[in-house]
Design a protein around this motif. Structure first.
Motif, PDB file in Angstrom:
ATOM      1  N   SER A 401       0.821  -1.206   0.000  1.00  0.00           N
ATOM      2  CA  SER A 401       0.000   0.000   0.000  1.00  0.00           C
ATOM      3  C   SER A 401       0.856   1.257   0.000  1.00  0.00           C
ATOM      4  O   SER A 401       0.497   2.267  -0.605  1.00  0.00           O
ATOM      5  CB  SER A 401      -0.923  -0.001   1.226  1.00  0.00           C
ATOM      6  N   TYR A 406       1.198  -3.406  -6.297  1.00  0.00           N
ATOM      7  CA  TYR A 406       0.185  -4.388  -5.925  1.00  0.00           C
ATOM      8  C   TYR A 406       0.362  -5.678  -6.716  1.00  0.00           C
ATOM      9  O   TYR A 406       0.962  -5.692  -7.792  1.00  0.00           O
ATOM     10  CB  TYR A 406      -1.212  -3.803  -6.148  1.00  0.00           C
ATOM     11  N   ALA A 419     -10.144  -5.728 -11.295  1.00  0.00           N
ATOM     12  CA  ALA A 419      -9.517  -5.217 -10.075  1.00  0.00           C
ATOM     13  C   ALA A 419     -10.460  -5.477  -8.909  1.00  0.00           C
ATOM     14  O   ALA A 419     -11.680  -5.316  -9.040  1.00  0.00           O
ATOM     15  CB  ALA A 419      -9.222  -3.727 -10.187  1.00  0.00           C
ATOM     16  N   TRP A 421     -10.993  -4.142  -5.096  1.00  0.00           N
ATOM     17  CA  TRP A 421     -10.574  -2.990  -4.296  1.00  0.00           C
ATOM     18  C   TRP A 421     -11.417  -2.956  -3.029  1.00  0.00           C
ATOM     19  O   TRP A 421     -12.646  -2.918  -3.102  1.00  0.00           O
ATOM     20  CB  TRP A 421     -10.754  -1.726  -5.134  1.00  0.00           C
ATOM     21  N   PHE A 447      -6.213  -4.682  -4.790  1.00  0.00           N
ATOM     22  CA  PHE A 447      -5.959  -3.460  -4.029  1.00  0.00           C
ATOM     23  C   PHE A 447      -6.680  -3.590  -2.683  1.00  0.00           C
ATOM     24  O   PHE A 447      -7.863  -3.238  -2.585  1.00  0.00           O
ATOM     25  CB  PHE A 447      -6.482  -2.230  -4.773  1.00  0.00           C
ATOM     26  N   ASN A 448      -6.001  -4.105  -1.681  1.00  0.00           N
ATOM     27  CA  ASN A 448      -6.678  -4.242  -0.391  1.00  0.00           C
ATOM     28  C   ASN A 448      -5.800  -3.753   0.745  1.00  0.00           C
ATOM     29  O   ASN A 448      -4.584  -3.950   0.738  1.00  0.00           O
ATOM     30  CB  ASN A 448      -7.102  -5.700  -0.135  1.00  0.00           C
ATOM     31  N   PRO A 454     -12.636   1.460   0.129  1.00  0.00           N
ATOM     32  CA  PRO A 454     -12.191   1.876  -1.209  1.00  0.00           C
ATOM     33  C   PRO A 454     -12.819   3.208  -1.618  1.00  0.00           C
ATOM     34  O   PRO A 454     -13.665   3.292  -2.510  1.00  0.00           O
ATOM     35  CB  PRO A 454     -12.685   0.723  -2.097  1.00  0.00           C
ATOM     36  N   ASN A 472      -5.399   4.385  -1.279  1.00  0.00           N
ATOM     37  CA  ASN A 472      -6.516   4.578  -2.203  1.00  0.00           C
ATOM     38  C   ASN A 472      -6.142   5.468  -3.383  1.00  0.00           C
ATOM     39  O   ASN A 472      -6.645   5.279  -4.496  1.00  0.00           O
ATOM     40  CB  ASN A 472      -7.713   5.168  -1.448  1.00  0.00           C
ATOM     41  N   ALA A 475      -4.319   3.121  -5.726  1.00  0.00           N
ATOM     42  CA  ALA A 475      -5.258   2.208  -6.383  1.00  0.00           C
ATOM     43  C   ALA A 475      -6.057   2.925  -7.456  1.00  0.00           C
ATOM     44  O   ALA A 475      -6.190   2.435  -8.593  1.00  0.00           O
ATOM     45  CB  ALA A 475      -6.188   1.591  -5.342  1.00  0.00           C
ATOM     46  N   TYR A 476      -6.591   4.079  -7.114  1.00  0.00           N
ATOM     47  CA  TYR A 476      -7.459   4.819  -8.035  1.00  0.00           C
ATOM     48  C   TYR A 476      -6.689   5.261  -9.280  1.00  0.00           C
ATOM     49  O   TYR A 476      -7.172   5.119 -10.422  1.00  0.00           O
ATOM     50  CB  TYR A 476      -8.039   6.023  -7.309  1.00  0.00           C
ATOM     51  N   ILE A 488     -14.240  -3.394 -12.184  1.00  0.00           N
ATOM     52  CA  ILE A 488     -13.803  -3.014 -10.839  1.00  0.00           C
ATOM     53  C   ILE A 488     -14.798  -3.567  -9.821  1.00  0.00           C
ATOM     54  O   ILE A 488     -15.992  -3.266  -9.883  1.00  0.00           O
ATOM     55  CB  ILE A 488     -13.716  -1.480 -10.673  1.00  0.00           C
TER      56      ILE A 488
END
Length: 667
Positions: A401, A406, A419, A421, A447-448, A454, A472, A475-476, A488
């Motif tokens: 993160s 990732y 994905a 998330w 993405f965790n 999320p 985040n 990820a975004y 997603i």
């Protein structure tokens, strides 16, 4: 040294704060800081005793250690032994196995080092020996500090208090500067906690003036008491602690200890019968209250009602007084009726036996053989964890993160087009999702970050350092910058961030994880709901406008208690009915702010937002089961098992199958 009743009262105040926090943290959210008051008192008392004997030329290091052993270890061993027996009856295999490892470390008086392995004190679940970390910290302090004072007092008496001042300052600076980068070290280890003992030690300096004027003394006492009471009331589990935030409590304690004039109102409070009586049994109360609180909660899954809390308080009080009278008092007040060699040998043998017992428990994996065939099947479901190929340890997830690197799950032969998330809900779902992807010949980016929804431009109190916001953002940005990632999946426990639903922690020590703005600013519940609504609405709109299909999971049904544990304990105790059901009314009430927001979301084009409702897939007309076709559906109170995730993944499998037969054109 002369007995001071106000110190008993100060002990009583500190232990009362700790106990109230552990029973129900909402009553006194900063009560955990009562431990710091204890540490400062210990520094004062030990320094006063050793310095006084050094001045008289009567100090013996071996005699000091012997008295500390008599004072601390008989009660320590007794509560550890009783807790071990209770753990064998009450804990589930995984928890009992973990207890065995903890017990092994405790037998070496190193519980604080075992506790350091947890990600967060307030998230530490179901560990009945956790509270012994502070006792072991004190023992380590006594061992090192007494030796240092003995050597300094023998050869350089004039250096004694300057050296204490220097060491205290260095320790404080380390604690202050490293709380953000190494919070567990600062919380549990002596080099970063020494300054709290040190402030008490400095309060024992004989050069401090005696405040003879009553109004001056009372002003100092009121200031000291306020510096303790205010943090106990306003701090909470999200406070970066100890570090700088522990300074008011320790300074306030040092002021009260250093001032010998307690003839005013503060003195009357601290010398009052209730506080001094509690202070008298404070050590036994500290030792016994936490196992009582935890085991009561473990079996009943509740210390939140007034009746439950009173029950726990009464049980803790009775056991503490009995232990004080039968174990602590005989060793503390008078010389025990055994020879020194026999007693020390018995104490050493007891610690060795506890260590061997911990090893046996750990290697036996908590003895799952105690359960019936049905219970063993439930345990197998509970511990089933489909591999994703990603490391899922706390350190691994935080590292990914932080760096934005990732991992990919699913098929190893294709680039990610999906994905996933979300928070720990997404992690629990990821194994089955990876399996679904692999069967379809597809892959996804995972993405965790646990305790992080999320949502862009938000933070959470679990990550005051801003990690949730950074994660985040990574990820975004990666999702929007990757046109090939066109699907997603959002999966999260949204209600927790809005209403502070407890997410972990033993017994009344329930951690709350609140939504904050991206700068870490705390928000009211109304503001949290507004931020959640705006962030999710903007996020879904931007993702769908970018040509992505968003698969939005509604909240997974969750129980008020650990449903899996209740099912297994009922099987172990042969209680009926063994099943726990979740009323749909509870589910709707818990998600009262979430469901309308999810229902009102819009996408462009409309088909780019696919809603998936676990309650529809898993629940009946009035309630949701926690077992289906003989399989547990929840790992705890809220995370889906692999079996439940298989049901939840069916809509995604169907979507993958449709896309395989009619692939979309990339935007």
């Amino acid at each position: 040294m002369m007995h001071r009743r106000e110190i008993d009262g100060l002990r009583g105040l500190a232990i009362a704060a700790v106990v109230l926090f552990h029973v129900n943290s909402t009553w006194l959210p900063g009560g955990f800081a009562g431990v710091d008051v204890f540490l400062t008192i210990s520094g004062y008392l030990i320094t006063s005793i050793i310095h006084g004997r050094l001045q008289q030329g009567q100090f013996s290091l071996l005699s000091f250690y012997e008295r500390r052993i008599y004072r601390l270890l008989p009660s320590f061993i007794t509560v550890t032994l009783c807790t071990t027996m209770a753990a064998g009856l009450l804990l589930m295999p995984e928890d009992l196995s973990g207890f065995g490892g903890f017990l092994k470390t405790t037998s070496f008086l190193m519980t604080n080092f075992a506790a350091k392995s947890f990600s967060d004190y307030f998230a530490t679940q179901d560990q009945p020996l956790l509270h012994l970390w502070s006792i072991c910290l004190e023992i380590q302090f006594y061992a090192a500090y007494a030796l240092a004072l003995a050597l300094t007092g023998r050869y350089r008496k004039a250096w004694l208090f300057p050296l204490i001042l220097l060491t205290t300052a260095v320790s404080f600076i380390l604690s202050w500067t490293m709380i953000d980068t190494h919070p567990r070290w600062v919380f549990y280890l002596l080099p970063f906690r020494f300054w709290e003992f040190g402030l008490g030690a400095l309060a024992a300096c004989p050069l401090l003036p005696v405040l003879s004027r009553k109004w001056v003394a009372e002003t100092v006492n009121l200031t000291g008491l306020a510096l303790i009471v205010v943090p106990l009331a306003v701090y909470d589990a999200a406070t970066a602690f100890p570090g700088l935030t522990a300074l008011p409590l320790c300074l306030g304690t040092a002021l009260l200890l250093g001032n010998r004039n307690h003839s005013g109102a503060v003195g009357l409070i601290l010398k009052s019968a209730p506080l001094t009586l509690i202070g008298l049994v404070s050590y036994s109360l500290y030792l016994w209250h936490w196992p009582v609180v935890l085991f009561y909660d473990y079996y009943t899954s509740s210390t939140q009602t007034v009746l439950d809390a009173l029950t726990v308080l009464v049980l803790s009080g009775v056991l503490s007084v009995a232990a004080w009278w039968l174990v602590e008092r005989p060793f503390y007040r008078r010389r025990p009726p055994f020879s020194r060699k026999a007693l020390l040998g018995a104490i050493g043998a007891s610690l060795l036996a506890l260590g061997l017992g911990g090893t046996v428990i750990e290697r036996a994996n908590g003895w799952p053989e105690r359960w019936s065939a049905t219970g063993k099947a439930d345990l197998a479901t509970l511990h089933s964890d489909i591999e994703t190929g990603c490391a899922h340890g706390h350190t691994d997830i935080v590292a990914r993160s932080t760096s934005g690197t990732y991992c990919t799950i699913g098929s190893k032969d294709t680039s990610p087009t999906w994905a996933l998330w979300g928070d720990s809900q997404a992690r629990a779902f990821s194994g089955t999702f990876a399996q679904t992807l692999d069967k379809a010949g597809l892959s996804a980016k995972l993405f965790n970050l646990h305790g992080c929804p999320p949502l862009v431009q938000v933070g959470t109190t679990l990550y005051p350092d801003g990690l949730c916001t950074l994660h985040n953002r990574h990820a975004y940005q990666q999702i929007l910058a990757s046109p090939e990632i066109s699907n997603i999946v959002l999966f999260s426990r949204y209600s927790m961030y809005l209403h502070g639903t407890s997410w972990s922690g033993g017994a009344g020590q329930k951690a709350r994880n609140w939504l904050t703005d991206q700068n870490g600013q705390r928000l009211s519940e109304e503001e949290r709901v507004a931020l959640f609504t705006q962030s999710l609405r903007t996020e879904v709109a931007e993702l769908t406008r970018a040509g992505k299909t968003v698969y939005l999971y509604y909240p997974n049904p969750e129980a008020e208690v650990s449903a899996a544990r209740m099912v297994l304990l009922r099987d172990w105790w042969q209680e009926q009915p063994a099943e726990v059901r979740i009323p749909l009314g509870y589910y709707r009430a818990l998600n009262r702010e979430v469901l309308p927001v999810l229902d009102a979301l819009a996408a462009e084009p409309p088909g780019a937002l696919v809603r998936i409702e676990p309650a529809t897939l898993l629940c009946g007309q009035d309630s949701c089961p926690t077992k289906l076709d003989g399989h547990l559906l929840l790992r705890d109170s809220n995370h889906p098992t692999d079996f439940a995730s298989g049901i939840l993944a069916r809509p995604l499998a169907e979507a993958m199958e449709r896309d395989r037969h009619s692939p979309r054109t990339a935007p």
